[in-house]
Scaffold this motif. Structure first.
Motif, PDB file in Angstrom:
ATOM      1  N   GLY A  15       0.836  -1.195   0.000  1.00  0.00           N
ATOM      2  CA  GLY A  15       0.000   0.000   0.000  1.00  0.00           C
ATOM      3  C   GLY A  15       0.863   1.233   0.000  1.00  0.00           C
ATOM      4  N   TRP A  16       0.209   2.411  -0.076  1.00  0.00           N
ATOM      5  CA  TRP A  16       0.938   3.667  -0.005  1.00  0.00           C
ATOM      6  C   TRP A  16      -0.010   4.802   0.303  1.00  0.00           C
ATOM      7  CZ3 TRP A  16       2.613   2.989  -5.725  1.00  0.00           C
ATOM      8  CH2 TRP A  16       1.617   3.393  -6.601  1.00  0.00           C
ATOM      9  N   GLY A  17       0.579   5.946   0.530  1.00  0.00           N
ATOM     10  CA  GLY A  17      -0.191   7.166   0.739  1.00  0.00           C
ATOM     11  C   GLY A  17       0.646   8.348   0.295  1.00  0.00           C
ATOM     12  N   GLY A  18      -0.017   9.427  -0.056  1.00  0.00           N
ATOM     13  CA  GLY A  18       0.689  10.644  -0.431  1.00  0.00           C
ATOM     14  C   GLY A  18       1.361  10.597  -1.793  1.00  0.00           C
ATOM     15  N   ILE A  19       1.118   9.560  -2.577  1.00  0.00           N
ATOM     16  CA  ILE A  19       1.682   9.475  -3.930  1.00  0.00           C
ATOM     17  C   ILE A  19       0.721  10.222  -4.846  1.00  0.00           C
ATOM     18  CG2 ILE A  19       2.447   7.933  -5.783  1.00  0.00           C
ATOM     19  CD1 ILE A  19       4.094   7.609  -3.209  1.00  0.00           C
ATOM     20  N   ARG A  20       1.241  11.206  -5.565  1.00  0.00           N
ATOM     21  CA  ARG A  20       0.389  12.071  -6.376  1.00  0.00           C
ATOM     22  C   ARG A  20       0.735  11.992  -7.858  1.00  0.00           C
ATOM     23  NH1 ARG A  20       0.596  14.054  -1.509  1.00  0.00           N
ATOM     24  NH2 ARG A  20      -1.159  15.131  -0.626  1.00  0.00           N
ATOM     25  N   GLN A  21      -0.302  12.215  -8.667  1.00  0.00           N
ATOM     26  CA  GLN A  21      -0.125  12.318 -10.113  1.00  0.00           C
ATOM     27  C   GLN A  21       0.626  13.622 -10.403  1.00  0.00           C
ATOM     28  OE1 GLN A  21      -1.118   9.951 -12.187  1.00  0.00           O
ATOM     29  NE2 GLN A  21      -0.675  10.981 -14.095  1.00  0.00           N
ATOM     30  N   ARG A  22       1.568  13.589 -11.333  1.00  0.00           N
ATOM     31  CA  ARG A  22       2.338  14.787 -11.679  1.00  0.00           C
ATOM     32  C   ARG A  22       1.391  15.922 -12.091  1.00  0.00           C
ATOM     33  NH1 ARG A  22       7.508  14.976 -15.526  1.00  0.00           N
ATOM     34  NH2 ARG A  22       7.659  12.975 -14.516  1.00  0.00           N
ATOM     35  N   GLY A  23       1.664  17.114 -11.582  1.00  0.00           N
ATOM     36  CA  GLY A  23       0.879  18.281 -11.934  1.00  0.00           C
ATOM     37  C   GLY A  23      -0.481  18.347 -11.273  1.00  0.00           C
ATOM     38  N   SER A  24      -0.733  17.470 -10.317  1.00  0.00           N
ATOM     39  CA  SER A  24      -2.035  17.433  -9.657  1.00  0.00           C
ATOM     40  C   SER A  24      -1.818  17.200  -8.173  1.00  0.00           C
ATOM     41  CB  SER A  24      -2.872  16.287 -10.235  1.00  0.00           C
ATOM     42  OG  SER A  24      -4.019  16.057  -9.463  1.00  0.00           O
ATOM     43  N   ASN A  25      -2.753  17.646  -7.382  1.00  0.00           N
ATOM     44  CA  ASN A  25      -2.679  17.382  -5.952  1.00  0.00           C
ATOM     45  C   ASN A  25      -3.445  16.117  -5.590  1.00  0.00           C
ATOM     46  OD1 ASN A  25      -1.692  18.021  -3.408  1.00  0.00           O
ATOM     47  ND2 ASN A  25      -3.531  19.151  -2.841  1.00  0.00           N
ATOM     48  N   ALA A  26      -4.091  15.491  -6.591  1.00  0.00           N
ATOM     49  CA  ALA A  26      -4.883  14.281  -6.333  1.00  0.00           C
ATOM     50  C   ALA A  26      -3.958  13.098  -6.049  1.00  0.00           C
ATOM     51  CB  ALA A  26      -5.771  13.973  -7.529  1.00  0.00           C
ATOM     52  N   GLN A  27      -4.272  12.382  -4.968  1.00  0.00           N
ATOM     53  CA  GLN A  27      -3.479  11.201  -4.637  1.00  0.00           C
ATOM     54  C   GLN A  27      -3.841  10.046  -5.561  1.00  0.00           C
ATOM     55  OE1 GLN A  27      -2.873  10.078  -0.584  1.00  0.00           O
ATOM     56  NE2 GLN A  27      -3.115  12.180   0.145  1.00  0.00           N
ATOM     57  N   VAL A  28      -2.844   9.261  -5.909  1.00  0.00           N
ATOM     58  CA  VAL A  28      -3.039   8.074  -6.740  1.00  0.00           C
ATOM     59  C   VAL A  28      -3.380   6.917  -5.813  1.00  0.00           C
ATOM     60  CG1 VAL A  28      -1.951   6.472  -8.352  1.00  0.00           C
ATOM     61  CG2 VAL A  28      -1.386   8.914  -8.446  1.00  0.00           C
ATOM     62  N   PRO A  29      -4.546   6.288  -5.986  1.00  0.00           N
ATOM     63  CA  PRO A  29      -4.862   5.138  -5.134  1.00  0.00           C
ATOM     64  C   PRO A  29      -3.910   3.971  -5.433  1.00  0.00           C
ATOM     65  CG  PRO A  29      -6.615   5.525  -6.748  1.00  0.00           C
ATOM     66  CD  PRO A  29      -5.589   6.590  -6.947  1.00  0.00           C
ATOM     67  N   PHE A  30      -3.629   3.181  -4.404  1.00  0.00           N
ATOM     68  CA  PHE A  30      -2.742   2.044  -4.599  1.00  0.00           C
ATOM     69  C   PHE A  30      -3.460   0.941  -5.354  1.00  0.00           C
ATOM     70  CE2 PHE A  30      -1.077  -2.099  -3.354  1.00  0.00           C
ATOM     71  CZ  PHE A  30       0.231  -1.941  -3.774  1.00  0.00           C
ATOM     72  N   THR A  31      -2.903   0.561  -6.485  1.00  0.00           N
ATOM     73  CA  THR A  31      -3.336  -0.595  -7.270  1.00  0.00           C
ATOM     74  C   THR A  31      -2.087  -1.275  -7.800  1.00  0.00           C
ATOM     75  OG1 THR A  31      -3.429   0.598  -9.370  1.00  0.00           O
ATOM     76  CG2 THR A  31      -5.455   0.581  -8.040  1.00  0.00           C
ATOM     77  N   LEU A  32      -2.217  -2.485  -8.265  1.00  0.00           N
ATOM     78  CA  LEU A  32      -1.068  -3.169  -8.852  1.00  0.00           C
ATOM     79  C   LEU A  32      -0.540  -2.394 -10.057  1.00  0.00           C
ATOM     80  CD1 LEU A  32       0.938  -5.465  -9.096  1.00  0.00           C
ATOM     81  CD2 LEU A  32      -0.802  -6.768 -10.329  1.00  0.00           C
ATOM     82  N   GLU A  33      -1.436  -1.920 -10.905  1.00  0.00           N
ATOM     83  CA  GLU A  33      -1.017  -1.186 -12.099  1.00  0.00           C
ATOM     84  C   GLU A  33      -0.261   0.088 -11.723  1.00  0.00           C
ATOM     85  OE1 GLU A  33      -4.258  -2.209 -11.563  1.00  0.00           O
ATOM     86  OE2 GLU A  33      -4.078  -3.991 -12.826  1.00  0.00           O
ATOM     87  N   ALA A  34      -0.767   0.820 -10.726  1.00  0.00           N
ATOM     88  CA  ALA A  34      -0.094   2.045 -10.289  1.00  0.00           C
ATOM     89  C   ALA A  34       1.261   1.712  -9.659  1.00  0.00           C
ATOM     90  CB  ALA A  34      -0.970   2.805  -9.299  1.00  0.00           C
ATOM     91  N   SER A  35       1.321   0.627  -8.893  1.00  0.00           N
ATOM     92  CA  SER A  35       2.571   0.208  -8.272  1.00  0.00           C
ATOM     93  C   SER A  35       3.614  -0.148  -9.328  1.00  0.00           C
ATOM     94  CB  SER A  35       2.314  -0.983  -7.346  1.00  0.00           C
ATOM     95  OG  SER A  35       3.497  -1.394  -6.708  1.00  0.00           O
ATOM     96  N   LEU A  36       3.197  -0.885 -10.358  1.00  0.00           N
ATOM     97  CA  LEU A  36       4.125  -1.235 -11.444  1.00  0.00           C
ATOM     98  C   LEU A  36       4.653   0.027 -12.119  1.00  0.00           C
ATOM     99  CD1 LEU A  36       2.168  -4.273 -12.899  1.00  0.00           C
ATOM    100  CD2 LEU A  36       4.466  -4.366 -11.892  1.00  0.00           C
TER     101      LEU A  36
END
Length: 163
Positions: A101-122
């Protein structure tokens, strides 16, 4: 830091009585630790398990090693390309088997956090600089991180301290 419940010590009976070597302190299986990643963003963290005593990590490592051994006639492969491929495999292993899992990981240029998924982790592990990946790797390879002799508290898989 909250107190963690300890397993009863395993002792062996020897000719002179009981022996307690304290080796249960080295067990790391299933323990989750939080690694702060302020270089990624001020509140970024990863929830990680150890590479040691991790059947999914070991299975993936064996499978990838077997695939590598099947490459016949590629002894003259460029060492730089081989290292890059092996690093990509290792990053994939971590994304699939170490990060829980994770927290505080954000999409570049956005303040929106990226939810933890396998695809996002890869994607995250393929994009982080090598020095940050090496920090994650060193954290996960150090058994002191997971066996209670480090400064981190034991966490459940959601990143909450265990009571």
């Amino acid at each position: 830091m909250t107190a963690t419940k300890r397993k009863p010590r395993r002792t062996a009976v020897g000719s002179n009585g009981h022996f307690d070597f304290g080796l249960d302190e080295l067990e790391v299986a299933g323990k989750v630790r939080r690694l702060e990643m302020p270089m990624v963003s001020p509140d970024a963290y990863l929830l990680l398990v150890s590479t040691h005593d991790n059947p999914q990590y070991e299975e993936m490592l064996i499978r990838q090693s077997a695939l590598e051994s099947l490459k016949v006639g590629e002894d003259d492969e460029d060492p730089v390309e081989k290292d890059a491929r092996e690093l990509a495999f290792e990053r994939e292993r971590y994304a699939r088997t170490i990060v829980k899992g994770w927290g505080g990981i954000r999409q570049r240029g956005s303040n929106a956090q990226v939810p933890f998924t396998l695809e996002a982790s890869l994607a995250f592990f393929q994009q982080i600089p090598k020095y940050l990946f090496n920090r994650v790797r060193a954290f996960c390879l150090n058994t002191k991180t997971f066996n209670g002799s480090g400064s981190e508290s034991e966490l459940d898989p959601r990143g909450l301290a265990k009571n």
